[in-house]
Design a protein around this motif. Sequence first.
Motif: not given
Lengths: 593, 593
Positions: A313, A317, A339, A345, A348-349, A352, A551, A554-555, A558-559, A561-562
Amino acid sequence: MPSYTAPTKDMQFVLHDVLKVTEKSIPGYEDLEADFTSAILEEAGKLATSVLAPLNTVGDTEGCTLENGVVRTPTGFKAAFDQIREGGWPGLDMPEEYGGQNMPCVIGTAVGEMFSSSNMAFTMYHGLTHGAASAILAHGSQAQKETYLPNMVSCEWTGTMNLTEPHCGTDLGLMRTKAEPQADGSYRITGQKIFISAGEHDMSSNIIHLVLAKIPGGPEGIKGVSLFIVPKFLVKEDGTLGERNGVSVGKIEEKMGIHGNSTCVMNYDGATGYLLGEEHKGMRAMFTMMNEARLGVGMQGMSQAEAAYQNALEYAKDRLQGRDVTGVKNPDGPADPLIVHPDIRRSLMDQKSFVEGARAFMLWGATMIDAAHRSHDKDADGLVSLLTPVIKGFLTDQGYDMTIKAQQVYGGHGYIEEWGMSQFTRDARIAMIYEGANGVQALDLVGRKLAQDGGKHVMAFFDLVKTFIKDNAGQDAEYDRAFLEPLKAASKDLQAAGMYFMQNGMKNPNNALSGSYDFMHMFGHVCLGLMWAKMGKAARDALAAGASDTAFYETKLATGRYYMVRQLPATALHLSRIQSGADTVMALDAANF
Amino acid sequence: MPSYTAPTKDMQFVLHDVLKVTEKSIPGYEDLEADFTSAILEEAGKLATSVLAPLNTVGDTEGCTLENGVVRTPTGFKAAFDQIREGGWPGLDMPEEYGGQNMPCVIGTAVGEMFSSSNMAFTMYHGLTHGAASAILAHGSQAQKETYLPNMVSCEWTGTMNLTEPHCGTDLGLMRTKAEPQADGSYRITGQKIFISAGEHDMSSNIIHLVLAKIPGGPEGIKGVSLFIVPKFLVKEDGTLGERNGVSVGKIEEKMGIHGNSTCVMNYDGATGYLLGEEHKGMRAMFTMMNEARLGVGMQGMSQAEAAYQNALEYAKDRLQGRDVTGVKNPDGPADPLIVHPDIRRSLMDQKSFVEGARAFMLWGATMIDAAHRSHDKDADGLVSLLTPVIKGFLTDQGYDMTIKAQQVYGGHGYIEEWGMSQFTRDARIAMIYEGANGVQALDLVGRKLAQDGGKHVMAFFDLVKTFIKDNAGQDAEYDRAFLEPLKAASKDLQAAGMYFMQNGMKNPNNALSGSYDFMHMFGHVCLGLMWAKMGKAARDALAAGASDTAFYETKLATGRYYMVRQLPATALHLSRIQSGADTVMALDAANF
């Protein structure tokens, strides 16, 4: 050189937002308030970051050396081991009567992850000691406990487990090491053991080997195996060290990784050993150690993925290469950071979403161990027994894959040892092999665990998923769609696979065993899917309750959902393979390969 | 130590039963009768087995050493290189006018596989020379060809390609190495290049570096890059070696694998260089080399899988561990061989079905290169250009996974360097990275190749699959069910993915790029599915024609059926990921990772 940051915030989220540990009625959990766990995690995190992580590369490059029977560990290991010992970390979740701190396993697990992420080879020295101490705690006589445990809990003495011989690993019934009864009640142990982690080293004043051997005249095969305590230095009546026992290191193996840990060939040459537990019941005693080790190894898989991910990661960046196709993101620089690129992505996703899901899975598993040990909860014990091969096999396979993905982010630099990404993969690789190669885990899962107690535990697992879905559906259409529906579909796939085994495994067990590896993986995906559904719910609840750190939550959503969209649907592929049965797998005669 | 057996029988099957090379109207193919190709393959196979394979471990353990600017290759490499050279192998498929044997690429590919399987690090020395010679052949002036090619074709001189710099790899527009024009028409090259395979060594009398650099004042970025010939020793008018050029090796990198190949940091310090091709058109010239290298790297992936598989298979037949659950297979032994266990079978069949499918894919690809070069077939050229990233990305990813599976068969011994299985994985790992990391291959495939020439080549591929199915359906219901139907389904998935990109990539390119990696893999699966359908048909035809070696052809059919059932359906998972688009992949701000 890679760096490591302790993921304490994420651990706190799992402990308190997701698992809500203080609300569980498990003895000792009432103390686990957020401030308290935070203090422990921060302290352990500091040690991991500032003491263990800097030694990780040192361990890899220097390795261990054997000279005149003495093994020297890499520079700095001894001082760091002293620090770990002085902090009381090895005995964190050991009983107070032997000098431990009696913390629940869930805390030991979180701390263990950080130690393992920062330096896997180093952490094995006290990790294996923990396993050996647990076996003595569970199966030793009162005298044995008093003789060995205080020094093992403090790691003044370390421990090992001696199972494998050159010609046998998985099939321990073929074992040749023998234990001849002596007049004084002890045994003379003779034979050779290989792959003995921490078999010899310079960081403790004694090493307590737990050794599987056969008492001559006992039953054939695995039923004639007993477990023995074989100290490097015999322990005198007054607890001080006596004479050197007849055990010596034959050589240190040249391995692909975990160079900081001394993997020894151990020669037992009429060494004095003491029976641990009952004669010929060695496998039972050994499995206390083994089950703990398997969970620990599962954690090694995820812990290396975490460490590798953190560095990938940072690199993604920092490293400027190419431009975002949807519009320049770093107009003042010669290029955009890696990134911005969708395929980076994706990688990384993947990493993560795996690591965070796996962490929740490990900690959830630890709460079941605590429930089993502290509340004598037989259902929890059965469930964690079912999940042990999943944790070991799935988390190490996937964890390894993630270290490969992390290495890939570095491009050519990932292949150069100096950058440290290769070490994560080389270290993580062993986790798929030892404590039962992952194929053996799959066999254990499908051949033994599924049917255990009449299939009660796997049914309990399905119920647990079903209940979670039922309890949480219908409140938020987006959550239902993104989390609960994929979980439901994946769980249905898993049940269909179980059904296939039941219907087809009877007439030909190969129909079940040909799909065992896929089943282990689909089970792992459903577990991580469940974890993400729980984490998603916890994040949603926190946001609804007005949490300030939006944040962060929300992260999490989102993670999650991925994971649900990109990883969990793998269950369908696994199911289709399983349902193809043994025909294509077993079609060839061995000679025609 | 691992061993290697040349798979000449399998290669003959692909060349003659499947591809029917002599029936293709490609100049030079008319000579490729089975006896002739057999003679070449057997000869190359002997060299691979008896000369190169025994040096593989030596190369790994000794590595290359740098002392006073001189690089020493591992013991035995120089003598083996002489043998390769004396046999004329480096120039096998090079033009006769420069000392080559003018064989088609398809023969060079088969020979190359054996050399690479037996010793990947060694084979890179002449492999890269071949690439550099091809670039000079395609873009050099007549004088340059005459000056450099004879000695490069014979490998008296070796070649390198110099692209990467410390701060740029994929994004070559960021390059800093400069080329200043001199009065005599030459250029002064100054800069640092990294990751230069075979950059310096002791096996040839000269090294011809092809170096990308920027001529000051030229266009910005990638459009201002030119390619230069920079010999280690300048070549005098009479062809003899002159003074030492201003190029030197800075260091040898410590890598994860391919230790036998010297990976150098090269410093150009006002070195004399000669423009190859046109000013600022360096990328075009470089891509001649690069495309060839990418195919070669794809082969490295499959070749390491082959070598690892051979050893895993032997181990699985030899190692006794456990009993067949359906009945004891080795009653006279203490246990049955590993190969009786379904999960070991699964792993071996994964490996076998991949390797044989990949070999056919490579050789098929080589026939297209021959058609393009020898028959000026533009469609073949376009198709192989489309497939190049698939060959590189898919075969190296999968090839690597197979080496991991092979290593796993060995259990703990797989992790011990002495057994040699670790080297296959460590060597194979680089193939996923160099010559464009596999993520870049996926980007090339989806971002560039799909739409090339108005999408003509991808449509041609789909037509080719469709036509094959149509031409072969309806003759044998079992073949249709086992081979054609799965191929049809997988090809449909691939088309659906292409359709998704068209419909969604326009409004947001990230919708296509987020699925690029999955697309590359599903494309690879469809290619191997097509290869297996072709091999299945060839095997069926041979059996119908009364071939005597029925076990060989039955085995092909069984292996193909396995691939179609257990591997090919992965396309559905890839499609589902692709169709989820960019939303979950790109959801997070970089800061929130």
